[in-house]
Structure formats: C-alpha cells, structure tokens
Design a protein around this motif. Structure first.
Motif, PDB file in Angstrom:
ATOM      1  N   UNK A  28       5.070   0.275 -47.952  1.00 39.22           N
ATOM      2  CA  UNK A  28       5.985  -0.191 -46.899  1.00 39.22           C
ATOM      3  C   UNK A  28       5.205  -0.604 -45.769  1.00 39.22           C
ATOM      4  N   UNK A  29       4.548   0.737 -45.490  1.00 42.68           N
ATOM      5  CA  UNK A  29       4.033   0.525 -44.192  1.00 42.68           C
ATOM      6  C   UNK A  29       3.087  -1.057 -44.967  1.00 42.68           C
ATOM      7  N   UNK A  30       1.869  -0.281 -45.452  1.00 41.22           N
ATOM      8  CA  UNK A  30       0.720  -1.301 -46.403  1.00 41.22           C
ATOM      9  C   UNK A  30       1.832  -2.707 -46.064  1.00 41.22           C
ATOM     10  N   UNK A  31       2.975  -3.284 -46.644  1.00 35.48           N
ATOM     11  CA  UNK A  31       3.075  -4.361 -47.338  1.00 35.48           C
ATOM     12  C   UNK A  31       4.254  -5.475 -46.800  1.00 35.48           C
ATOM     13  N   UNK A  32       4.711  -4.192 -45.599  1.00 37.10           N
ATOM     14  CA  UNK A  32       6.138  -4.945 -44.825  1.00 37.10           C
ATOM     15  C   UNK A  32       5.349  -5.731 -43.733  1.00 37.10           C
ATOM     16  N   UNK A  33       4.367  -6.567 -43.273  1.00 42.70           N
ATOM     17  CA  UNK A  33       4.165  -7.471 -42.351  1.00 42.70           C
ATOM     18  C   UNK A  33       4.262  -8.599 -43.531  1.00 42.70           C
ATOM     19  N   UNK A  34       2.999  -8.443 -44.630  1.00 43.39           N
ATOM     20  CA  UNK A  34       2.368  -8.834 -46.138  1.00 43.39           C
ATOM     21  C   UNK A  34       4.023  -9.641 -46.190  1.00 43.39           C
ATOM     22  N   UNK A  35       4.937  -9.309 -46.508  1.00 45.98           N
ATOM     23  CA  UNK A  35       5.724  -9.668 -48.331  1.00 45.98           C
ATOM     24  C   UNK A  35       6.775 -10.994 -46.838  1.00 45.98           C
ATOM     25  N   UNK A  36       5.908 -10.338 -45.074  1.00 46.44           N
ATOM     26  CA  UNK A  36       7.147 -11.265 -44.533  1.00 46.44           C
ATOM     27  C   UNK A  36       6.911 -12.848 -44.918  1.00 46.44           C
ATOM     28  N   UNK A  37       5.329 -13.243 -45.230  1.00 43.31           N
ATOM     29  CA  UNK A  37       4.728 -14.419 -45.774  1.00 43.31           C
ATOM     30  C   UNK A  37       4.254 -14.213 -46.831  1.00 43.31           C
ATOM     31  N   UNK A  38       4.839 -14.017 -47.139  1.00 46.55           N
ATOM     32  CA  UNK A  38       4.759 -13.443 -49.052  1.00 46.55           C
ATOM     33  C   UNK A  38       3.711 -15.082 -49.499  1.00 46.55           C
ATOM     34  N   UNK A  39       4.373 -16.498 -49.977  1.00 42.88           N
ATOM     35  CA  UNK A  39       4.572 -17.213 -50.211  1.00 42.88           C
ATOM     36  C   UNK A  39       2.966 -18.427 -49.762  1.00 42.88           C
ATOM     37  N   UNK A  40       2.572 -17.445 -47.903  1.00 42.12           N
ATOM     38  CA  UNK A  40       1.399 -18.209 -47.684  1.00 42.12           C
ATOM     39  C   UNK A  40       0.182 -17.356 -47.450  1.00 42.12           C
ATOM     40  N   UNK A  41       0.441 -16.041 -48.320  1.00 38.18           N
ATOM     41  CA  UNK A  41      -0.898 -15.319 -49.132  1.00 38.18           C
ATOM     42  C   UNK A  41      -1.947 -16.832 -49.988  1.00 38.18           C
ATOM     43  N   UNK A  42      -3.077 -16.308 -50.195  1.00 39.11           N
ATOM     44  CA  UNK A  42      -4.282 -17.102 -51.287  1.00 39.11           C
ATOM     45  C   UNK A  42      -3.281 -15.870 -52.300  1.00 39.11           C
ATOM     46  N   UNK A  43      -3.476 -16.816 -53.535  1.00 41.32           N
ATOM     47  CA  UNK A  43      -3.465 -16.059 -54.605  1.00 41.32           C
ATOM     48  C   UNK A  43      -3.949 -14.642 -55.256  1.00 41.32           C
ATOM     49  N   UNK A  44      -5.301 -14.636 -54.592  1.00 44.85           N
ATOM     50  CA  UNK A  44      -6.097 -13.368 -54.759  1.00 44.85           C
ATOM     51  C   UNK A  44      -5.220 -12.353 -53.900  1.00 44.85           C
ATOM     52  N   UNK A  45      -5.004 -12.622 -52.731  1.00 36.90           N
ATOM     53  CA  UNK A  45      -4.257 -11.281 -51.768  1.00 36.90           C
ATOM     54  C   UNK A  45      -2.954 -10.778 -52.800  1.00 36.90           C
ATOM     55  N   UNK A  46      -2.184 -12.079 -53.157  1.00 40.47           N
ATOM     56  CA  UNK A  46      -0.688 -11.235 -54.350  1.00 40.47           C
ATOM     57  C   UNK A  46      -1.621 -10.490 -55.051  1.00 40.47           C
ATOM     58  N   UNK A  47      -2.231 -11.014 -55.869  1.00 47.38           N
ATOM     59  CA  UNK A  47      -2.792 -10.867 -57.250  1.00 47.38           C
ATOM     60  C   UNK A  47      -2.939  -8.551 -56.814  1.00 47.38           C
ATOM     61  N   UNK A  48      -3.346  -8.562 -55.572  1.00 46.07           N
ATOM     62  CA  UNK A  48      -4.420  -7.110 -55.016  1.00 46.07           C
ATOM     63  C   UNK A  48      -2.877  -6.702 -54.397  1.00 46.07           C
ATOM     64  N   UNK A  49      -1.742  -7.352 -54.214  1.00 48.67           N
ATOM     65  CA  UNK A  49      -0.587  -6.442 -53.665  1.00 48.67           C
ATOM     66  C   UNK A  49       0.165  -6.200 -55.308  1.00 48.67           C
TER      67      UNK A  49
END
Length: 362
Positions: A270-291
C-alpha cells in the motif's frame, strides 16, 4: 466463599451492549487455591491463580492484592490470601468503569464507576494505575471502543499517563502486548481515538518510534480517516494507518511489534503503490507491468484482493486495475510456447498490458 461477576461484563451490561458472547470474569472472595481445586476447578494461572469452572469453563480468579517490585506489567508480586476483600481487589483495577462487581443482581461500586459510565469518563481508580504501562494502551483502546458513546479521558488520568511516558515506564511495554492492543483497537469502528489518546500523552511517539511522527503531529484530527471504514479486517486498517509511511519505517515497526507477515506485506505494498494507483492509467505500460510483477497477482491472489480493497477504501478508482487483473488471470497457457513457458507468459502479459493502454489512451 463469595463469587462476584466483575469487570467488563458488568460495565457492558450497564452500557446495554452485553450479549451472550460477552466474556464473563468471575472473582472469588474468601477462598483458597486448595478449596477451588477440591471443588473441581482446574487451575490455569501461575503468577496468580485463575481457575476454570468444571461446568462452564469460565474463568474464576481469587481476589488479590498486588505490589510493584519491578518494571513493566510483569513486575508485580501478588497476595491471594483469603483475607483479601472485594473492595481491595477492585481497588487494584485500572479504570473506575472496570472496578464494579455484581452478585445476585446487586451492584458493588466503591469507586463510582457507574457515575463515570453515565458521564462517559475514562478515569483511573488510583495512582497504582501508573505502575503498569499496559494500562496506557488499554485506556486508549477503550477510548476507541467507546468513542460512539462520547467517552473522554479524565484530565487527571491524562496527566498520569503523560507522567508515565516521561518517567520511562512506557518503555517497558512488550512488543506482543503493543500489537495485541493495537489489533483490538483496529477491530473497532472508530480506531482513531486509540491513536489520538496515545499522541496526546506522548506515548504514540514512544511506542511507534520508528514511524515518521511528524505526519501526525501536524494535524489535530489526523486519524479520523480510519473511522467507519467498510471492512472488518484489521490488517487492512493497519495498512491504511501506515499508507503515508515509507517501506523502511513499516518494516522497522513490524519487526519491533512482531506483527504477522500478512500485516507487513500488505502495508508495504500500500505504501509503495498508494500514490501510483491514484493515477493508474497515466503510467507507462512498463510501469504497470512492474506493478503487477511486484504485487505478484497470480501467486498471491488473496493479498492482491486485499490491496484492491484497501485502494477502494481510500476512494481510488480500481476499475482499470480490476479489468487488467482479469485479463492477466485469463491467459491461456496451453496456447503458449512450452519451450520456455516462463518467458512466454511474460511476453503475453506485456502484450495484454500494451493493448489495454492503446485502448484507454485512444
């Protein structure tokens, strides 16, 4: 030999919240260990004799006095003489609302616990309160449990708790007891009061010293986000509490209080991906793959579902994450190259994620 119903069962009965599942504690005055054994009770306590009723298996404890001889909640010497009176036993208890007894419908209330119950006051019985640091955690937990009734800590009790922190008595708390009281507080509908009470007396900064306490000191009402969450899972509330902490602090805390791995792992994610998840579709496909790789969706399905539940409670739109999750779960392995199946699965995952983002970003 006289038997009294004591403590929480009496308190909850007067509050009107007792039910068939309420744990009952019984106190025996004017008896001895030998007499209890002769009556068929089975002894389970060592430091002070506690006995199981031969029929109901409920706990019966001999009335006792206690004297402080060391640090922490284990630093006591007990006197279980048959001469110990009802009032002497009740006097050693933590709060007035827990220092009441009942026998055959008659209430014994030498320290005005019912009055404090009616007024919503958490008040210590005597200055002996300061001899046991666990009582700081317990009073904070009661504040959380009874917040809906408007309970507050008495001013004198708050002062005594602050003195216990300053004197270092709180440093004698054991990790196991910290987690036990914390976990109970998180099981209530309004756990914010637990943290607020600890913060007000300075115990929060001591007990949870590995955390970035400035996060909470800058906001007078910084724990309210934990109240009335639509979940009964304490480990999810635990992760929401720590959502703004870094992974290093979370790991340090979990090592100190020895909480289950389930709590630590979810909190770190949660700590690692809380901020990430709030803008999920604006990340790159590589970042989402890593998620998806780091959350390990396929091997830890239950943990991933807890992660999504946590995001949802934090009012994050999890629909795109759920959609991609379903696509990744439905990979047909039978159609992939078997010569290097692991590599083939990774390639297929990337193709699915790439296609998903081409679709959403059109």
């Amino acid at each position: 030999m006289k038997v009294y119903l004591v403590g929480g069962a009496v308190r909850d009965q007067l509050l009107g919240i007792a039910d068939e599942f309420t744990e009952k504690d019984w106190m025996v005055v004017g008896s001895s260990s030998k007499q209890m054994l002769d009556l068929g009770y089975r002894q389970v306590g060592k430091n002070f004799p506690v006995f199981l009723h031969p029929g109901t298996q409920e706990e019966y404890a001999l009335a006792r006095l206690e004297r402080k001889i060391g640090t922490g909640y284990k630093g006591f010497k007990f006197d279980i003489s048959s001469q110990v009176t009802l009032e002497q036993d009740l006097f050693r208890r933590d709060l007035t609302i827990n220092a009441m007894a009942q026998k055959a419908g008659e209430l014994f209330d030498p320290f005005n616990g019912q009055e404090d119950l009616n007024n919503g006051i958490l008040r210590h019985v005597s200055n002996a309160f300061s001899e046991d640091p666990v009582r700081i955690l317990r009073i904070a937990r009661f504040a959380a449990r009874f917040k809906k009734f408007g309970f507050k800590v008495a001013h004198q009790t708050h002062q005594l708790m602050s003195q216990m922190v300053t004197s270092g008595e709180v440093d004698a708390l054991t990790p196991e007891r910290v987690f036990k009281e914390l976990n109970k507080a998180l099981s209530y509908e309004t756990p914010s009061a637990f943290f607020k009470v600890l913060t007000a007396c300075g115990a929060y900064q001591k007990v949870f010293s590995s955390l970035d306490n400035q996060v909470h000191q800058n906001h007078s009402n910084s724990f309210v986000f934990l109240d009335n969450l639509n979940t009964d899972k304490a480990h999810i509330k635990f992760s929401i509490w720590l959502k703004d902490e870094n992974r290093h602090n979370i790991k340090a805390l979990c090592n100190i209080i020895k909480c289950p791995k389930q709590y630590q792992q979810l909190s770190e994610l949660v700590s690692q991906f809380y901020q990430f998840s709030q803008d999920f579709t604006n990340h790159s496909s590589n970042e989402v793959f890593d998620f998806f790789a780091k959350t390990d969706i396929l091997r830890h399905k239950d943990r991933f579902e807890d992660l999504l539940s946590t995001f949802k409670l934090l009012e994050i739109d999890i629909v795109p994450i759920e959609h991609l999750r379903d696509l990744l779960k439905d990979i047909n392995i039978s159609k992939l190259d078997k010569s290097d199946i692991a590599k083939a699965i990774q390639i297929e995952k990337r193709l699915i994620i790439d296609l998903f983002f081409k679709t959403v970003k059109k």
